[in-house]
Design a protein around this motif. Structure first.
Motif, mmCIF file in Angstrom:
data_model
loop_
_atom_site.group_PDB
_atom_site.id
_atom_site.type_symbol
_atom_site.label_atom_id
_atom_site.label_comp_id
_atom_site.label_asym_id
_atom_site.label_seq_id
_atom_site.Cartn_x
_atom_site.Cartn_y
_atom_site.Cartn_z
ATOM 1 N N ALA A 256 32.473 12.409 14.216
ATOM 2 C CA ALA A 256 32.711 11.101 13.598
ATOM 3 C C ALA A 256 32.208 9.977 14.491
ATOM 4 O O ALA A 256 31.656 8.980 14.011
ATOM 5 C CB ALA A 256 34.200 10.919 13.306
ATOM 6 N N VAL A 257 32.390 10.134 15.806
ATOM 7 C CA VAL A 257 31.883 9.124 16.740
ATOM 8 C C VAL A 257 30.362 9.073 16.687
ATOM 9 O O VAL A 257 29.761 7.996 16.576
ATOM 10 C CB VAL A 257 32.354 9.423 18.180
ATOM 11 N N VAL A 258 29.725 10.229 16.759
ATOM 12 C CA VAL A 258 28.260 10.289 16.749
ATOM 13 C C VAL A 258 27.698 9.694 15.464
ATOM 14 O O VAL A 258 26.725 8.918 15.486
ATOM 15 C CB VAL A 258 27.781 11.745 16.936
ATOM 16 N N THR A 259 28.297 10.006 14.341
ATOM 17 C CA THR A 259 27.822 9.474 13.054
ATOM 18 C C THR A 259 27.937 7.956 13.011
ATOM 19 O O THR A 259 27.019 7.262 12.558
ATOM 20 C CB THR A 259 28.620 10.087 11.895
ATOM 21 N N SER A 260 29.045 7.424 13.488
ATOM 22 C CA SER A 260 29.238 5.980 13.475
ATOM 23 C C SER A 260 28.203 5.266 14.333
ATOM 24 O O SER A 260 27.677 4.221 13.959
ATOM 25 C CB SER A 260 30.651 5.636 13.969
ATOM 26 N N VAL A 261 27.890 5.843 15.494
ATOM 27 C CA VAL A 261 26.898 5.236 16.382
ATOM 28 C C VAL A 261 25.495 5.391 15.805
ATOM 29 O O VAL A 261 24.692 4.448 15.802
ATOM 30 C CB VAL A 261 26.978 5.854 17.788
ATOM 31 N N ARG A 262 25.189 6.575 15.300
ATOM 32 C CA ARG A 262 23.851 6.829 14.770
ATOM 33 C C ARG A 262 23.532 5.921 13.583
ATOM 34 O O ARG A 262 22.408 5.445 13.430
ATOM 35 C CB ARG A 262 23.723 8.292 14.355
ATOM 36 N N THR A 263 24.514 5.664 12.725
ATOM 37 C CA THR A 263 24.289 4.826 11.548
ATOM 38 C C THR A 263 24.369 3.341 11.846
ATOM 39 O O THR A 263 24.054 2.517 10.988
ATOM 40 C CB THR A 263 25.310 5.158 10.452
ATOM 41 N N GLY A 264 24.807 2.981 13.067
ATOM 42 C CA GLY A 264 24.905 1.580 13.427
ATOM 43 C C GLY A 264 26.212 0.918 13.043
ATOM 44 O O GLY A 264 26.383 -0.288 13.233
#
Length: 305
Positions: A132-140
């Protein structure tokens, strides 16, 4: 119509003529006259009446003065805001973190950052999993994320900084019956009533491993919100396996902390996109890189190991 045209128009108005306006703007008079003429053609109306060598404002020119000043003032404000952001005199950083790392190392890092840049504010969201952290960062959705994993994190699309490695610890209430000494063997967890997080975390994996090896411990509660675990431990409801980030807070609250052996360790990292960071976020990532290499109190000392 552009900002330069409006600036030149107001200069003619404020200085009472093309010649004096050109001197104030440090440009040639023909260039200024050409710009005004171009603006008039684009608007389709004259802004000045030309009487001999004198200019007087037309009705259209009078109408344009207020909006022109508003536009230029707004542009100045916009530029000032960007400059303030660049100089870290303003701005907000959007962060996302898993709960444990929002305690440490995030608390230490943000406190030091705020001492240097008090005008920068933060919006901090929590996430239940590394994905969830990685997705939030990757999507901006967030600029920077903190997460923990059982092995070093590799995310090719992101800039990843390993901040520290945290061992897992057993946290018990003030009156709990636990072995003497700073460490506890997994086999010594027999008879314990354990509060756990949901499946998928390293903490839960350790508990599951203990149970699968025949240790007669009992899971008495499974919580989606890990921040509720420590209050339940302190109340005497049960004991919990948590990252060492919780150890200082737990000790201050009167809890007992033991290092679990054999050890399981969490690799705590900060992650951000490789480009398009705001200046405050870029500065915070620099601080995180500095944190990653600076000497500090070991987890052995903090947990009593």
């Amino acid at each position: 119509m552009d900002a330069r045209q409006l600036k030149y128009f107001l200069a003619v108005v404020d200085h009472g003529g093309v010649s004096r306006a050109a001197d104030a703007l440090l440009i040639a008079q023909p260039s200024l006259s050409h710009t005004i003429s171009t603006l008039e053609r684009e608007l389709g109306v004259p802004l000045f009446h030309r009487i001999g060598r004198r200019l007087t404002l037309s009705d259209a020119g009078e109408t344009l003065i207020g909006p022109a000043r508003t536009v230029l003032r707004n542009l100045d404000d916009a530029k000032a805001s960007v400059v303030a952001l660049k100089e870290l005199r303003a701005g907000r950083i959007d962060l996302i973190t898993m709960p444990s790392y929002g305690i440490e190392p995030l608390s230490t890092i943000l406190t030091a950052f705020t001492d240097q840049h008090p005008a920068v504010t933060f919006k901090v969201e929590t996430a239940p999993s590394p994905a969830a952290v990685v997705t939030s960062v990757r999507t901006g959705a967030c600029e920077i994320g903190l997460l923990g994993a059982s092995a070093p994190v590799r995310e090719p699309e992101l800039d990843v900084v390993e901040l520290e490695v945290q061992p897992l610890v057993l946290i018990s209430g003030p009156g709990a019956m636990v072995p003497a000494g700073p460490q506890i063997e997994r086999s010594e967890m027999a008879g314990m009533r354990l509060i756990v997080s949901q499946g998928g975390s390293l903490m839960r994996s350790l508990v599951d491993d203990v149970l699968s090896n025949g240790v007669a411990a009992t899971i008495i509660a499974e919580l989606a919100n890990r921040t509720s675990i420590l209050p339940l431990v302190l109340s005497g409801f049960g004991q919990a396996v948590l990252p060492a980030a919780w150890a200082p807070l737990a000790r201050r609250a009167g809890a007992q902390v033991h290092r679990i052996v054999p050890e399981s360790n969490l690799h705590v990292v900060a992650a951000c996109r490789r480009s398009q960071l705001t200046p405050p976020a870029a500065a915070l990532m620099d601080d995180m890189r500095a944190y990653a290499v600076q000497p500090r109190t070991s987890w052995e000392e903090m947990t009593g190991g």
